[in-house]
Write an enzyme that holds these catalytic residues in place. Sequence first.
Site, PDB file in Angstrom:
ATOM      1  N   GLY A  52       0.820  -1.208   0.000  1.00  0.00           N
ATOM      2  CA  GLY A  52       0.000   0.000   0.000  1.00  0.00           C
ATOM      3  C   GLY A  52       0.852   1.255   0.000  1.00  0.00           C
ATOM      4  O   GLY A  52       1.027   1.897   1.048  1.00  0.00           O
ATOM      5  N   TYR A  53       1.397   1.584  -1.165  1.00  0.00           N
ATOM      6  CA  TYR A  53       2.231   2.792  -1.292  1.00  0.00           C
ATOM      7  C   TYR A  53       1.471   3.881  -2.065  1.00  0.00           C
ATOM      8  O   TYR A  53       1.172   4.937  -1.556  1.00  0.00           O
ATOM      9  CB  TYR A  53       3.518   2.479  -2.059  1.00  0.00           C
ATOM     10  CG  TYR A  53       4.651   1.872  -1.264  1.00  0.00           C
ATOM     11  CD1 TYR A  53       4.426   1.159  -0.100  1.00  0.00           C
ATOM     12  CD2 TYR A  53       5.972   2.000  -1.705  1.00  0.00           C
ATOM     13  CE1 TYR A  53       5.488   0.592   0.606  1.00  0.00           C
ATOM     14  CE2 TYR A  53       7.034   1.444  -1.009  1.00  0.00           C
ATOM     15  CZ  TYR A  53       6.790   0.736   0.144  1.00  0.00           C
ATOM     16  OH  TYR A  53       7.824   0.176   0.830  1.00  0.00           O
ATOM     17  N   SER A  54       1.180   3.604  -3.381  1.00  0.00           N
ATOM     18  CA  SER A  54       0.673   4.645  -4.281  1.00  0.00           C
ATOM     19  C   SER A  54      -0.703   5.146  -3.855  1.00  0.00           C
ATOM     20  O   SER A  54      -1.531   4.381  -3.336  1.00  0.00           O
ATOM     21  CB  SER A  54       0.548   4.095  -5.701  1.00  0.00           C
ATOM     22  OG  SER A  54       1.756   3.529  -6.110  1.00  0.00           O
TER      23      SER A  54
ATOM     24  N   SER B 207      -1.754  -4.048  -6.158  1.00  0.00           N
ATOM     25  CA  SER B 207      -1.799  -5.372  -6.795  1.00  0.00           C
ATOM     26  C   SER B 207      -2.187  -6.422  -5.765  1.00  0.00           C
ATOM     27  O   SER B 207      -1.685  -6.418  -4.638  1.00  0.00           O
ATOM     28  CB  SER B 207      -0.429  -5.736  -7.378  1.00  0.00           C
ATOM     29  OG  SER B 207      -0.007  -4.754  -8.273  1.00  0.00           O
TER      30      SER B 207
ATOM     31  N   GLU C 281      12.527  -4.540  -4.236  1.00  0.00           N
ATOM     32  CA  GLU C 281      11.642  -4.608  -5.409  1.00  0.00           C
ATOM     33  C   GLU C 281      12.455  -4.403  -6.687  1.00  0.00           C
ATOM     34  O   GLU C 281      12.326  -5.141  -7.650  1.00  0.00           O
ATOM     35  CB  GLU C 281      10.554  -3.534  -5.292  1.00  0.00           C
ATOM     36  CG  GLU C 281       9.464  -3.684  -6.334  1.00  0.00           C
ATOM     37  CD  GLU C 281       8.246  -2.789  -6.076  1.00  0.00           C
ATOM     38  OE1 GLU C 281       8.304  -1.929  -5.168  1.00  0.00           O
ATOM     39  OE2 GLU C 281       7.245  -2.959  -6.790  1.00  0.00           O
TER      40      GLU C 281
ATOM     41  N   ASN D 269       9.995   4.462 -15.910  1.00  0.00           N
ATOM     42  CA  ASN D 269      11.244   4.517 -16.670  1.00  0.00           C
ATOM     43  C   ASN D 269      11.767   5.943 -16.823  1.00  0.00           C
ATOM     44  O   ASN D 269      12.977   6.150 -16.939  1.00  0.00           O
ATOM     45  CB  ASN D 269      11.061   3.823 -18.024  1.00  0.00           C
ATOM     46  CG  ASN D 269      11.109   2.306 -17.856  1.00  0.00           C
ATOM     47  OD1 ASN D 269      11.122   1.809 -16.726  1.00  0.00           O
ATOM     48  ND2 ASN D 269      11.156   1.575 -18.953  1.00  0.00           N
TER      49      ASN D 269
HETATM   50  C1  LIG Z   1       1.090  -3.111 -13.081  1.00  0.00           C
HETATM   51  C2  LIG Z   1       1.244  -2.167 -11.936  1.00  0.00           C
HETATM   52  C3  LIG Z   1       1.201  -2.648 -10.642  1.00  0.00           C
HETATM   53  C4  LIG Z   1       1.328  -1.761  -9.565  1.00  0.00           C
HETATM   54  N1  LIG Z   1       1.250  -2.271  -8.292  1.00  0.00           N
HETATM   55  C5  LIG Z   1       1.335  -1.429  -7.240  1.00  0.00           C
HETATM   56  C6  LIG Z   1       1.198  -1.921  -5.899  1.00  0.00           C
HETATM   57  O1  LIG Z   1       0.997  -3.109  -5.665  1.00  0.00           O
HETATM   58  N2  LIG Z   1       1.251  -1.055  -4.882  1.00  0.00           N
HETATM   59  C7  LIG Z   1       1.476   0.287  -5.077  1.00  0.00           C
HETATM   60  O2  LIG Z   1       1.554   1.018  -4.093  1.00  0.00           O
HETATM   61  N3  LIG Z   1       1.605   0.798  -6.335  1.00  0.00           N
HETATM   62  C8  LIG Z   1       1.533  -0.025  -7.418  1.00  0.00           C
HETATM   63  N4  LIG Z   1       1.643   0.472  -8.707  1.00  0.00           N
HETATM   64  C9  LIG Z   1       1.718   1.915  -8.888  1.00  0.00           C
HETATM   65  C10 LIG Z   1       3.071   2.441  -9.353  1.00  0.00           C
HETATM   66  O3  LIG Z   1       4.023   2.375  -8.342  1.00  0.00           O
HETATM   67  C11 LIG Z   1       2.846   3.879  -9.853  1.00  0.00           C
HETATM   68  O4  LIG Z   1       1.999   3.801 -10.996  1.00  0.00           O
HETATM   69  C12 LIG Z   1       4.133   4.558 -10.222  1.00  0.00           C
HETATM   70  O5  LIG Z   1       4.898   4.839  -9.082  1.00  0.00           O
HETATM   71  C13 LIG Z   1       3.886   5.884 -10.988  1.00  0.00           C
HETATM   72  O6  LIG Z   1       3.037   6.716 -10.278  1.00  0.00           O
HETATM   73  P1  LIG Z   1       1.722   7.345 -10.964  1.00  0.00           P
HETATM   74  O7  LIG Z   1       0.971   6.241 -11.632  1.00  0.00           O
HETATM   75  O8  LIG Z   1       1.029   8.130  -9.913  1.00  0.00           O
HETATM   76  O9  LIG Z   1       2.268   8.301 -12.094  1.00  0.00           O
HETATM   77  P2  LIG Z   1       2.845   9.789 -11.917  1.00  0.00           P
HETATM   78  O10 LIG Z   1       3.848   9.797 -10.820  1.00  0.00           O
HETATM   79  O11 LIG Z   1       1.685  10.710 -11.806  1.00  0.00           O
HETATM   80  O12 LIG Z   1       3.584   9.986 -13.281  1.00  0.00           O
HETATM   81  C14 LIG Z   1       2.894  10.315 -14.496  1.00  0.00           C
HETATM   82  C15 LIG Z   1       3.936  10.462 -15.597  1.00  0.00           C
HETATM   83  O13 LIG Z   1       4.839  11.552 -15.288  1.00  0.00           O
HETATM   84  C16 LIG Z   1       6.182  11.098 -15.274  1.00  0.00           C
HETATM   85  N5  LIG Z   1       6.935  11.778 -14.218  1.00  0.00           N
HETATM   86  C17 LIG Z   1       6.561  11.958 -12.928  1.00  0.00           C
HETATM   87  N6  LIG Z   1       7.540  12.603 -12.238  1.00  0.00           N
HETATM   88  C18 LIG Z   1       8.562  12.811 -13.108  1.00  0.00           C
HETATM   89  C19 LIG Z   1       9.852  13.415 -13.007  1.00  0.00           C
HETATM   90  N7  LIG Z   1      10.298  13.914 -11.851  1.00  0.00           N
HETATM   91  N8  LIG Z   1      10.642  13.432 -14.115  1.00  0.00           N
HETATM   92  C20 LIG Z   1      10.209  12.920 -15.293  1.00  0.00           C
HETATM   93  N9  LIG Z   1       8.987  12.341 -15.466  1.00  0.00           N
HETATM   94  C21 LIG Z   1       8.172  12.278 -14.385  1.00  0.00           C
HETATM   95  C22 LIG Z   1       6.094   9.603 -14.968  1.00  0.00           C
HETATM   96  O14 LIG Z   1       7.230   8.908 -15.455  1.00  0.00           O
HETATM   97  C23 LIG Z   1       4.823   9.206 -15.732  1.00  0.00           C
HETATM   98  O15 LIG Z   1       5.103   9.000 -17.100  1.00  0.00           O
HETATM   99  C24 LIG Z   1       1.528  -0.385  -9.789  1.00  0.00           C
HETATM  100  C25 LIG Z   1       1.595   0.099 -11.107  1.00  0.00           C
HETATM  101  C26 LIG Z   1       1.445  -0.766 -12.173  1.00  0.00           C
HETATM  102  C27 LIG Z   1       1.511  -0.221 -13.569  1.00  0.00           C
END
Ligand SMILES: Cc1cc2nc3c(=O)[nH]c(=O)nc-3n(C[C@H](O)[C@H](O)[C@H](O)COP(=O)(O)OP(=O)(O)OC[C@H]3O[C@@H](n4cnc5c(N)ncnc54)[C@H](O)[C@@H]3O)c2cc1C
Length: 393
Positions: free
Chosen positions: A130-132, A164, A247, A376
């Site tokens: 439970g992070y995001s 997840s 991770e 990435n």
């Molecule tokens: C298949 C899958 C499973 C997951 N499982 C889990 C889970 O079990 N538990 C959990 O807690 N989370 C989970 N996640 C969430 C995941 O950790 C987040 O989606 C991820 O950290 C990105 O955060 P966000 O989706 O809020 O995107 P944002 O942080 O809002 O980013 C949006 C876009 O902006 C870009 N961006 C943001 N900041 C910057 C920067 N400083 N420089 C350049 N570009 C930037 C990002 O690269 C992205 O393209 C999962 C995600 C996926 C896809």
Amino acid sequence: MDFNYSAEDEAFRAEVRAWLEGNQQYAPPAREPLDDGSDKDWKARIKWHKKLNEGGWVAVHWPKEYGGRGATVMQRLIYREELARLNLSEPSLGMGIGLLGPTLMHWGTDEQKRRHLPPILRGDEVWCQGYSEPGSGSDLASLKTRADEEGDYFVVNGQKVWTSMAQFADWIFLLVRTDPEAPKHKGISYLLVDMHSPGITVRPLVQMTGGRGFNEVFFEEVRVPKKNLVGEKNNGWQVAITTLMFERSGSGGESAMNQINQLADLARRLPRNGRTAWDDSAVRQKIAKFAAEAYALKYTGYRQLTRQLKGVPPGPEGSMMKLCGTELSLAVAQFAMELLGPYSQFEYNAPFAFDLGKWSLRMLAARGPTIYAGTNQIQRNIIGERVLGLPKG
Ligand SMILES: Cc1cc2nc3c(=O)[nH]c(=O)nc-3n(C[C@H](O)[C@H](O)[C@H](O)COP(=O)(O)OP(=O)(O)OC[C@H]3O[C@@H](n4cnc5c(N)ncnc54)[C@H](O)[C@@H]3O)c2cc1C
């Protein structure tokens, strides 16, 4: 890097190989990534986990005192190679073995270790992460789910997202804000929360693959005993980073070559102008280029391994492995779609599709790993700043 295996490593390989060959009939069919399967598949995975545990092959890297084999970094690599050789995946029932277990060994109290490590190993306790949150992904430290103290309890209110396996999980390791006044990295705590507690609601999110692997999780007045705090109050960021290191270091390049071999096999079967796609030298060159990248990845992984064997902490190579490995998988899946042409429109498991439509599923699923465990773009920032010494953007 010394490419020779020691006598102990060879013995380890022989032992794991013999066990896997003797027991692979109990393994569920290899799953496609992000194919979350049905409840039936889930039961089959639990059974396989338990079988592996009987042989002592669930958590080879855990120290012996916690029920693992105390395998070295090299032996863990051998273990993964042997699983890949038989097209079996590492046992995965949520995030207990890979993430929470090692984090608790480092930060947990004796009671927390005694309470949670044995059932994780047995496959009796499933964990999720439970992070995001809706407004906090890449900038995780801005998270808002809060926990207020009330006697012997924390009371949690807020929401997590993309969680997840929350639909199967018994427990969640949860980042919460315990000091809203402190600078954002300093007011966070790390809690172990029973998913069966009153006040928790799990709502599935359907991915573009059609899978229901992740969820929204809502917390309303959820009472969590204070003994479930990991590390000190307001020091949860340090604990969270430990989990993230496990991770990222878990994502290796072993499976890339498997995918490329399967792509070559597909090209050999696909009809094209009275011959097969493989007869086209441009197709073979493209596949050869993928193979060269996979080998580059493998040897970069060995460089990382060398650092670990010398006791040097993982460096920014982890970001390179994550970035290149996930983009290679995506490129391989996309090229398979090009080769398939109109056949690529068949969905996963469609009876007339080539390879049961697994390539279209892979093409959709391959995006996920470019996002989780640090997107990435974030990995590019790390490489730019820490490897290339570029100024901060
Ligand atoms: C298949 C899958 C499973 C997951 N499982 C889990 C889970 O079990 N538990 C959990 O807690 N989370 C989970 N996640 C969430 C995941 O950790 C987040 O989606 C991820 O950290 C990105 O955060 P966000 O989706 O809020 O995107 P944002 O942080 O809002 O980013 C949006 C876009 O902006 C870009 N961006 C943001 N900041 C910057 C920067 N400083 N420089 C350049 N570009 C930037 C990002 O690269 C992205 O393209 C999962 C995600 C996926 C896809």
